[in-house]
Design an enzyme around this catalytic site. Structure first.
Site, PDB file in Angstrom:
ATOM      1  N   LYS A  47       0.866  -1.180   0.000  1.00  0.00           N
ATOM      2  CA  LYS A  47       0.000   0.000   0.000  1.00  0.00           C
ATOM      3  C   LYS A  47       0.903   1.231   0.000  1.00  0.00           C
ATOM      4  CE  LYS A  47      -3.816   1.935   2.822  1.00  0.00           C
ATOM      5  NZ  LYS A  47      -4.609   1.750   4.063  1.00  0.00           N
ATOM      6  N   SER A  80      -9.671   1.986   3.177  1.00  0.00           N
ATOM      7  CA  SER A  80      -8.736   2.783   2.407  1.00  0.00           C
ATOM      8  C   SER A  80      -7.743   1.953   1.600  1.00  0.00           C
ATOM      9  CB  SER A  80      -7.949   3.710   3.333  1.00  0.00           C
ATOM     10  OG  SER A  80      -7.101   2.965   4.194  1.00  0.00           O
ATOM     11  N   SER A  89     -10.127  -0.607   7.097  1.00  0.00           N
ATOM     12  CA  SER A  89      -9.525  -0.353   5.782  1.00  0.00           C
ATOM     13  C   SER A  89      -8.968  -1.580   5.085  1.00  0.00           C
ATOM     14  CB  SER A  89      -8.424   0.697   5.904  1.00  0.00           C
ATOM     15  OG  SER A  89      -8.984   1.975   6.100  1.00  0.00           O
TER      16      SER A  89
END
Lengths: 422, 55
Positions: free
Chosen positions: A45, A121, A145
């Site tokens: 990420k 997210s 997330s």
């Protein structure tokens, strides 16, 4: 170059076109690596430090920061195990949100239906696994997330106990609730990645050690109702019911759940605003508009509220301690709805006046407040899109959760359809 | 307990203006919608205070 790495790199343009990619990363020669993940391509990420690169967190406000001098602990562990890092993924800017729509990298579209969101997210990471580009990808989970995009994209998502995996080298959102975790294409892969990441880091003062749970122990299961059935779409309810029956689960309630959700939401908003207060003052014009305004407003939340919210967490934890006297594991839906349309970020949760952007964490945020380990297992639904079920255990019970997830995939048709055949 | 948060989107906008941040009303309303969860927390605290025994 292994075939798997070559094949994954060949799909980077597709990842960029669908809003999944943040940045490509020059891979090491797979022929030079060894270890349990040798030659497997993976994504991080855009929140994890990668040596020589700026940790942008999908925000122009961080884009001019200096490059990282070393890999974050999690990135170093996966590289050390032979995994070949090929890129970082799109996410909500600064990891604050559930939609993975950023001014820097665009909207991450759901691989199951590109007209829909993949959640956030860590949306890009869920998407690249769901699309079959890589077998696993790193994510973080503060309010849901990892769990939310895992459910909306139909992959396995693992959020270990708070403090179990090192956060060294990860851009902070909410210091007291940030977790490191990951997505995987199969449960066996998830276990393999977990074993690599689960290691002591002397540089992380927040890391905690836990006694191992017994995966072979009997497992009595409770299905969380009440708050965890509010505003649920029928297709999600149907799938959760089938999975709960496969566990023989008894429906129960944790009465403080709605207040715990609001407390978690308040803590994250207040801590995120404080984390970025200096940047909000000096680089305000570089923040994504929606994030900037929400963080600015959250600076108004008084410190006393954070303390009050933590007190709710203490009371809620006692409620769960009592539940874990009666049950070995609790299950709950991961999300209230199927993947929402991508073009309407201000849409409301069906049948409510709750904005989707805030509502996707309805069932994950209460659990975030407790820091409990969760594996979300994908389930097929009659509507064609996937959903997920949270398997929730006491702190340190990851081994038991992996065993329970395996039993679910073996014994429940819609779990096998969604997770057992890739 | 001090609870200085504004009660409406317009009041939120005014508070931010006081802090040097000028938001169009439409943007303040978008933040306000996201804040409904936080406001439920505030309301629960107010209810607890109201129900607490008085000295």
């Amino acid at each position: 170059m292994t075939d798997k790495v070559e094949a994954a790199i060949a799909r980077l343009p597709e990842a960029a076109a669908n809003g999944w990619l943040a940045r490509a990363i020059e891979p090491v020669n797979p022929g030079t690596v060894t270890g349990p993940l040798a030659g497997l391509p993976w994504f991080s990420k855009d929140l994890f430090a990668v040596r020589g690169m700026t940790t942008v967190a999908a925000s122009k406000a961080l884009a001019d920061d200096p490059p990282a001098e070393r890999d974050s602990f999690a990135v170093a562990r996966l590289r050390g195990a032979g995994g070949v890092l090929i890129g970082s993924t799109n996410m909500d800017s600064l990891a604050y949100g559930f939609v993975s729509r950023t001014e820097l990298y665009g909207t991450a579209r759901n691989p199951r239906d590109p007209s829909r969101l993949c959640g956030g997210s860590s949306g890009g990471s869920a998407a690249v696994v769901a699309a079959g580009i890589v077998p696993f990808a790193l994510g973080t989970d503060t309010s849901g997330s990892i769990r939310v995009p895992a459910a909306l994209c139909g992959v396995i998502g693992v959020k270990p106990s708070l403090g179990r995996l090192s956060k060294s080298g990860v851009q902070t959102l909410s210091p007291s609730l940030d977790h490191v975790g990951f997505f995987a294409d199969t449960l066996d892969r998830a276990r393999q990645v977990y074993d690599v990441l689960d290691a002591a880091d002397p540089d992380d003062a927040d890391q905690r050690q836990f006694a191992e749970s017994d995966p072979a122990a009997p497992c009595k299961v409770g299905l969380l109702g009440g708050h965890f059935s509010n505003a649920m779409e029928p297709a999600v309810a149907e799938a959760i019911g089938e999975a709960a029956r496969a566990f023989g689960a008894e429906t129960i309630e944790a009465p403080l759940s709605t207040r715990a959700r609001a407390a978690a939401y308040t803590i994250v908003a207040a801590e995120a605003a404080r984390t970025h207060a200096e940047r909000l003052r000096t680089r305000r014009h570089l923040f994504d508009t929606a994030i900037r305004d929400r963080l600015t407003a959250a600076l108004l939340i008084p410190d006393a509220w954070i303390e009050e919210a933590r007190a709710v967490g203490t009371a809620y934890s006692a409620e769960f301690d009592a539940l874990f006297e009666r049950f070995d594991m609790l299950v709950a839906p991961t999300v209230p709805c199927l993947a929402p349309p991508a073009e309407d970020a201000l849409a409301m949760l069906p049948g409510t006046n709750i904005p989707l952007r805030a509502a996707l964490g309805l069932y994950t945020q209460p659990i975030s407040l407790l820091g409990l380990p969760v594996i979300t297992v994908p389930l097929a639904t009659s509507a064609g899109l996937p959903t997920g079920i949270q398997l929730i255990g006491p702190m340190g019970s990851e081994a038991r959760l992996f065993a329970a997830a395996a039993r679910l995939i073996e014994g429940c048709r819609i779990a096998a359809d969604a997770a057992g055949t890739r | 307990m001090d609870m200085p948060l504004p009660d409406t989107a317009e009041a939120l906008r005014a508070r931010l203006t006081e802090q040097g941040v000028a938001l169009p009303l439409e943007d303040a309303e978008a933040v306000w919608r996201d804040w409904q969860v936080i406001l439920t927390f505030r309301d629960a605290m107010r209810a607890d205070e109201a129900a607490a025994p008085r000295p």
